[in-house]
Design a protein around this motif. Structure first.
Motif, short mmCIF file in Angstrom:
data_model
loop_
_atom_site.label_atom_id
_atom_site.label_comp_id
_atom_site.label_asym_id
_atom_site.label_seq_id
_atom_site.Cartn_x
_atom_site.Cartn_y
_atom_site.Cartn_z
N ILE A 177 41.91 48.20 54.38
CA ILE A 177 41.69 49.49 55.01
C ILE A 177 40.18 49.73 55.09
CG2 ILE A 177 41.82 51.98 54.62
CD1 ILE A 177 44.39 50.93 55.76
N ASN A 178 39.48 49.49 53.98
CA ASN A 178 38.03 49.65 53.97
C ASN A 178 37.38 48.76 55.02
OD1 ASN A 178 38.57 51.28 51.77
ND2 ASN A 178 37.80 49.84 50.24
N ASP A 179 37.89 47.54 55.13
CA ASP A 179 37.40 46.58 56.10
C ASP A 179 37.43 47.17 57.52
OD1 ASP A 179 36.84 43.81 57.14
OD2 ASP A 179 38.90 43.97 57.87
N LEU A 246 23.66 40.26 61.74
CA LEU A 246 23.60 39.90 60.33
C LEU A 246 24.99 39.62 59.78
CD1 LEU A 246 20.93 42.38 58.90
CD2 LEU A 246 20.68 39.93 59.25
N ALA A 247 25.99 40.38 60.22
CA ALA A 247 27.34 40.26 59.65
C ALA A 247 27.89 38.85 59.80
CB ALA A 247 28.28 41.26 60.32
N HIS A 248 27.80 38.28 60.99
CA HIS A 248 28.37 36.96 61.21
C HIS A 248 27.70 35.91 60.32
CE1 HIS A 248 30.07 37.95 65.49
NE2 HIS A 248 30.76 38.50 64.52
N THR A 249 26.40 36.04 60.12
CA THR A 249 25.71 35.05 59.29
C THR A 249 26.06 35.20 57.82
OG1 THR A 249 23.74 36.44 59.05
CG2 THR A 249 23.82 34.97 60.94
N ILE A 250 26.29 36.44 57.38
CA ILE A 250 26.72 36.67 55.99
C ILE A 250 28.10 36.07 55.77
CG2 ILE A 250 27.37 38.46 54.32
CD1 ILE A 250 25.18 40.24 55.71
N SER A 260 34.60 40.33 53.83
CA SER A 260 35.44 40.36 55.03
C SER A 260 34.55 40.75 56.21
CB SER A 260 36.55 41.39 54.86
OG SER A 260 35.99 42.70 54.82
N HIS A 261 35.12 40.70 57.41
CA HIS A 261 34.32 41.01 58.60
C HIS A 261 33.80 42.45 58.55
CE1 HIS A 261 32.81 40.95 62.65
NE2 HIS A 261 33.58 41.97 62.98
N GLY A 262 34.68 43.40 58.26
CA GLY A 262 34.25 44.79 58.22
C GLY A 262 33.22 45.06 57.13
N GLU A 263 33.35 44.39 56.00
CA GLU A 263 32.37 44.53 54.92
C GLU A 263 31.02 43.98 55.37
OE1 GLU A 263 35.47 44.15 51.13
OE2 GLU A 263 34.48 42.37 51.93
N ALA A 264 31.04 42.84 56.03
CA ALA A 264 29.79 42.25 56.51
C ALA A 264 29.14 43.11 57.59
CB ALA A 264 30.05 40.83 57.03
N VAL A 265 29.96 43.70 58.47
CA VAL A 265 29.43 44.61 59.48
C VAL A 265 28.78 45.83 58.82
CG1 VAL A 265 30.09 46.23 61.33
CG2 VAL A 265 30.97 43.89 61.34
N THR A 296 31.33 56.25 50.80
CA THR A 296 32.54 57.09 50.82
C THR A 296 33.79 56.27 51.07
OG1 THR A 296 31.31 59.04 51.57
CG2 THR A 296 33.69 59.01 52.04
N TYR A 297 33.67 55.24 51.93
CA TYR A 297 34.85 54.45 52.30
C TYR A 297 34.88 53.08 51.64
CZ TYR A 297 35.55 58.33 55.39
OH TYR A 297 35.74 59.61 55.86
N GLY A 298 34.17 52.97 50.51
CA GLY A 298 34.29 51.78 49.67
C GLY A 298 33.72 50.52 50.26
N LEU A 299 32.68 50.66 51.09
CA LEU A 299 32.10 49.51 51.77
C LEU A 299 30.74 49.15 51.18
CD1 LEU A 299 33.15 50.52 55.34
CD2 LEU A 299 33.68 48.30 54.32
N PRO A 300 30.38 47.87 51.17
CA PRO A 300 29.09 47.45 50.64
C PRO A 300 27.97 47.71 51.65
CG PRO A 300 30.25 45.55 51.46
CD PRO A 300 31.20 46.73 51.62
N PHE A 301 26.74 47.71 51.16
CA PHE A 301 25.58 47.86 52.06
C PHE A 301 24.51 46.80 51.78
CE2 PHE A 301 25.31 50.83 48.53
CZ PHE A 301 24.07 50.53 47.97
#
Length: 353
Positions: A177-179, A246-250, A260-265, A296-301
């Motif tokens: 969901i976070n993703d 940056l996301a794709h390279t991570i 995951s993709h959403g986390e990397a984005v 707030t939505y449990g995603l990394p930065f």
């Protein structure tokens, strides 16, 4: 709710409705009058929803299915022979239909297989993850990964129909969901300040859940408008890649096993906005607002890698054309733009992101 992606002969409807999965056959019968259907899914999704889908179809069609392992590793060029073999054994012809039942991995893989098998078989997308519902199932980008990078072999291939059932998200694990929320936040950043403010005004996904069907619809509608204006990703559609350079390279660096993709984005959006602020290309404080919503939505930065670790893969990115790199930045939340630059945008190689 019905939306239509208007692309001339490639136009198609998108239906967003609770419990639509159990009525899928009614929608498919209206647009497909052939004989055989190949359902491509994964070992997480098919046990939950495969029987429901087949029950709505098997009185009118000869249904076959292929169940693949879940996860990004499946979206590999080397998986394609398995898919093609299953389609050949099922005697799928150009007059038949492929259904992608799953998240973004299955949608991309099945979509690319449909686009290339016999030079094109009709495709229906039934996305079962939040990320796929708000983003990847719409717009016709289909692809597989190579060892050198994500989505490096692909096509533009529009589906004939997209069916979105928000209720299937109830079986998703919290991480995924976070993703999906990573892509939802992206839409607020690039095109809709009100959507971003709505996300800011809630304390968690659970708190937001009541508004989820409307949020999915808004994200899909934004993507619909962008795709109609730029089907082949040469102009405005590039805005949808905010954070993705940056996301794709991570993702690739960790062999698709960590973020995951959403986390990397999420990481990509925050980090590229910080860099842009320092260069005077985005107003100060924008990255802080993004960071707070991500929390707030449990995603990394952040991911703990240096820019130098990532620049080799950035050089291979599809957005790097003739040495010119298009990065997506924000004038402000809700207003994005394309900055034509080069790899030197990421020249601070020792910087941790």
């Amino acid at each position: 709710m019905k939306l239509t992606v208007n692309l001339g002969k490639n136009s198609y409807p998108i239906y967003i409705e609770n419990n639509i999965l159990s009525q899928a056959g009614n929608y498919i019968r209206k647009m497909y009058h052939g004989k055989r259907i190949m359902i491509i899914s994964d070992d997480n999704v098919f046990p939950l929803y495969g029987d429901t889908l087949i029950r709505t179809l098997d009185s009118d069609y000869e249904c076959h299915h292929l169940v693949l392992p879940h996860g990004e590793a499946t979206k590999d060029f080397q998986t394609l022979p398995t898919v093609y073999k299953a389609m050949l054994e099922a005697k799928i012809s150009r007059s038949d239909l492929v259904i992608a039942l799953g998240g973004g991995v299955i949608g991309d893989l099945a979509g690319f297989a449909a686009s290339s098998y016999l030079r094109g078989v009709r495709l229906v997308q039934i996305p079962t993850s939040l990320l796929a519902q708000v983003d990847s199932s719409v717009g016709g980008k289909v692809a597989v990964d190579l060892p050198e990078g994500k989505n490096l072999v692909g096509a533009f291939y529009q589906p004939s129909l997209v069916l979105i059932d928000p209720l299937v998200l109830n079986t998703l694990k919290e991480r995924f969901i976070n993703d999906g929320m990573g892509e939802v936040i992206k839409y607020g950043c690039i095109k809709d300040a009100d959507l971003f403010s709505t996300l800011e005004s809630h304390s968690s996904f659970e708190d937001l859940k009541e508004e989820l069907p409307a949020i999915i619809t808004r994200c899909v509608d934004i993507k619909r408008m962008v795709v109609e204006n730029d089907q082949f990703d040469t102009g405005e559609r590039m805005l949808l890649n905010f954070g993705h350079t940056l996301a794709h390279t991570i993702e690739q660096h960790f062999h698709y096993q960590r973020e995951s993709h959403g986390e990397a984005v999420a990481i990509g959006m925050y980090q590229i906005t910080r860099i842009a602020e320092e260069k005077g290309l985005t107003p100060k404080g924008t990255a802080d607002r993004i960071q707070q919503v991500l929390k707030t939505y449990g995603l990394p930065f952040e991911c703990g890698l240096t820019l130098g670790t990532l620049t080799e893969a950035i050089a291979l990115d599809k957005k790097n054309l003739n040495g010119n790199l298009n990065v997506i930045l924000l004038h402000e939340i809700g207003d994005s733009y394309i900055e034509a630059t080069d790899i030197q945008f990421f020249a601070e190689t020792a910087r941790l992101v």
